[in-house]
Design a protein around this motif. Structure first.
Motif, mmCIF file in Angstrom:
data_model
loop_
_atom_site.group_PDB
_atom_site.id
_atom_site.type_symbol
_atom_site.label_atom_id
_atom_site.label_comp_id
_atom_site.label_asym_id
_atom_site.label_seq_id
_atom_site.Cartn_x
_atom_site.Cartn_y
_atom_site.Cartn_z
ATOM 1 N N ARG A 21 22.404 -6.379 10.151
ATOM 2 C CA ARG A 21 21.604 -5.196 10.471
ATOM 3 C C ARG A 21 22.327 -4.312 11.478
ATOM 4 O O ARG A 21 22.348 -3.098 11.357
ATOM 5 C CB ARG A 21 20.242 -5.637 11.025
ATOM 6 C CG ARG A 21 19.355 -4.506 11.507
ATOM 7 C CD ARG A 21 18.646 -3.815 10.356
ATOM 8 N NE ARG A 21 19.407 -2.667 9.900
ATOM 9 C CZ ARG A 21 19.371 -2.154 8.686
ATOM 10 N NH1 ARG A 21 18.611 -2.682 7.767
ATOM 11 N NH2 ARG A 21 20.091 -1.120 8.346
ATOM 12 N N MET A 22 22.937 -4.944 12.484
ATOM 13 C CA MET A 22 23.680 -4.184 13.486
ATOM 14 C C MET A 22 24.812 -3.411 12.817
ATOM 15 O O MET A 22 25.004 -2.225 13.074
ATOM 16 C CB MET A 22 24.239 -5.119 14.562
ATOM 17 C CG MET A 22 25.027 -4.436 15.664
ATOM 18 S SD MET A 22 26.821 -4.225 15.391
ATOM 19 C CE MET A 22 27.371 -5.897 15.157
ATOM 20 N N CYS A 23 25.553 -4.076 11.951
ATOM 21 C CA CYS A 23 26.661 -3.415 11.264
ATOM 22 C C CYS A 23 26.174 -2.225 10.450
ATOM 23 O O CYS A 23 26.783 -1.154 10.483
ATOM 24 C CB CYS A 23 27.396 -4.407 10.362
ATOM 25 S SG CYS A 23 28.346 -5.654 11.253
ATOM 26 N N TYR A 55 25.309 1.434 20.757
ATOM 27 C CA TYR A 55 24.159 0.887 20.018
ATOM 28 C C TYR A 55 23.367 -0.095 20.884
ATOM 29 O O TYR A 55 22.141 -0.073 20.896
ATOM 30 C CB TYR A 55 24.674 0.192 18.754
ATOM 31 C CG TYR A 55 23.621 -0.463 17.914
ATOM 32 C CD1 TYR A 55 22.796 0.282 17.077
ATOM 33 C CD2 TYR A 55 23.462 -1.846 17.922
ATOM 34 C CE1 TYR A 55 21.840 -0.320 16.277
ATOM 35 C CE2 TYR A 55 22.509 -2.463 17.123
ATOM 36 C CZ TYR A 55 21.699 -1.698 16.311
ATOM 37 O OH TYR A 55 20.763 -2.308 15.519
ATOM 38 N N PHE A 56 24.088 -0.936 21.617
ATOM 39 C CA PHE A 56 23.427 -1.934 22.454
ATOM 40 C C PHE A 56 23.136 -1.437 23.866
ATOM 41 O O PHE A 56 22.481 -2.119 24.642
ATOM 42 C CB PHE A 56 24.264 -3.210 22.529
ATOM 43 C CG PHE A 56 24.212 -4.032 21.271
ATOM 44 C CD1 PHE A 56 23.032 -4.630 20.869
ATOM 45 C CD2 PHE A 56 25.346 -4.207 20.504
ATOM 46 C CE1 PHE A 56 22.975 -5.388 19.704
ATOM 47 C CE2 PHE A 56 25.302 -4.964 19.349
ATOM 48 C CZ PHE A 56 24.115 -5.562 18.942
ATOM 49 N N GLY A 57 23.638 -0.257 24.221
ATOM 50 C CA GLY A 57 23.405 0.261 25.558
ATOM 51 C C GLY A 57 24.188 -0.467 26.626
ATOM 52 O O GLY A 57 23.712 -0.659 27.747
ATOM 53 N N ASP A 78 24.230 9.447 25.827
ATOM 54 C CA ASP A 78 24.175 8.141 25.200
ATOM 55 C C ASP A 78 22.791 7.844 24.629
ATOM 56 O O ASP A 78 22.669 7.203 23.597
ATOM 57 C CB ASP A 78 24.578 7.054 26.185
ATOM 58 C CG ASP A 78 26.021 7.191 26.610
ATOM 59 O OD1 ASP A 78 26.303 6.947 27.778
ATOM 60 O OD2 ASP A 78 26.851 7.554 25.765
ATOM 61 N N ILE A 79 21.753 8.289 25.313
ATOM 62 C CA ILE A 79 20.405 8.107 24.788
ATOM 63 C C ILE A 79 20.269 8.844 23.464
ATOM 64 O O ILE A 79 19.719 8.310 22.504
ATOM 65 C CB ILE A 79 19.343 8.589 25.801
ATOM 66 C CG1 ILE A 79 19.315 7.638 27.004
ATOM 67 C CG2 ILE A 79 17.973 8.685 25.155
ATOM 68 C CD1 ILE A 79 18.432 8.099 28.134
ATOM 69 N N ILE A 85 21.322 7.065 15.974
ATOM 70 C CA ILE A 85 21.677 5.882 15.187
ATOM 71 C C ILE A 85 20.418 5.212 14.658
ATOM 72 O O ILE A 85 20.334 4.843 13.494
ATOM 73 C CB ILE A 85 22.521 4.899 16.029
ATOM 74 C CG1 ILE A 85 23.913 5.474 16.261
ATOM 75 C CG2 ILE A 85 22.624 3.544 15.334
ATOM 76 C CD1 ILE A 85 24.731 4.726 17.288
ATOM 77 N N ALA A 86 19.413 5.064 15.520
ATOM 78 C CA ALA A 86 18.181 4.405 15.123
ATOM 79 C C ALA A 86 17.462 5.144 13.999
ATOM 80 O O ALA A 86 16.784 4.543 13.182
ATOM 81 C CB ALA A 86 17.249 4.249 16.326
#
Length: 119
Positions: A21-23, A55-57, A78-79, A85-86
Motif C-alpha cells: 500500500r505504501m508503495c 509520506y511518513f512525515g 510538506d503537509i 499523495i493521500a
C-alpha cells in the motif's frame, strides 16, 4: 534483510498499512520492498527516499537510519505533499477553502501522533 527495509516495515506497521500500500501511495514499484527484504538491494534513489520520507512525515536521514529520533519533515509545503499523495493528486483540484480544511486536519493528526509517541 537490510536496515532500510526494517525501518520501512516499522513505519508501515505504525501507520497500519502494508508495504504494498505504501508503495502504491508513493508511486513506486512494490518490488522495491521485496528486493530490500531479500537483500537484493540495500538502498533506494534519493528521489524515492525523499518521497517515502514525506509520506511518513520523517526526515530522509531518519529513514536511512542516520538519526535515532523521528523528526517530521516540517513546513507547510510538506503537509501539502502528504495531503496530495493521500488524495492521489486530486488535492490540487479542491477549492482553497477545502484545502485549508485538509491542511488543518493533517496538522491536528500530526500533533495527535506526536502526543501518542511521547506517552
Amino acid at each position: 534483510m537490510g536496515d532500510l527495509y526494517k525501518r520501512l516495515a516499522m513505519l508501515c506497521e505504525e501507520r497500519g498499512i502494508s508495504g504494498y500500500r505504501m508503495c502504491k501511495d508513493v508511486g513506486i514499484q512494490p518490488s522495491i520492498m521485496t528486493d530490500l527484504k531479500m537483500g537484493r538491494r540495500s538502498s533506494v534513489k534519493a528521489e524515492t527516499a525523499d518521497r517515502i520520507a514525506k509520506y511518513f512525515g520523517v526526515s530522509v536521514s531518519y529513514l536511512l537510519g542516520n538519526e535515532q529520533k523521528e523528526k517530521p519533515a516540517g513546513g507547510e509545503h510538506d503537509i501539502l505533499d502528504d495531503v496530495d499523495i493521500a488524495f492521489y493528486g486530486e488535492y490540487k483540484e479542491l477549492s482553497d477553502d477545502d484545502k485549508a480544511v485538509l491542511r488543518d486536519m493533517v496538522k491536528v493528526m500530526r500533533a495527535r501522533r506526536a502526543r501518542k509517541q511521547e506517552e
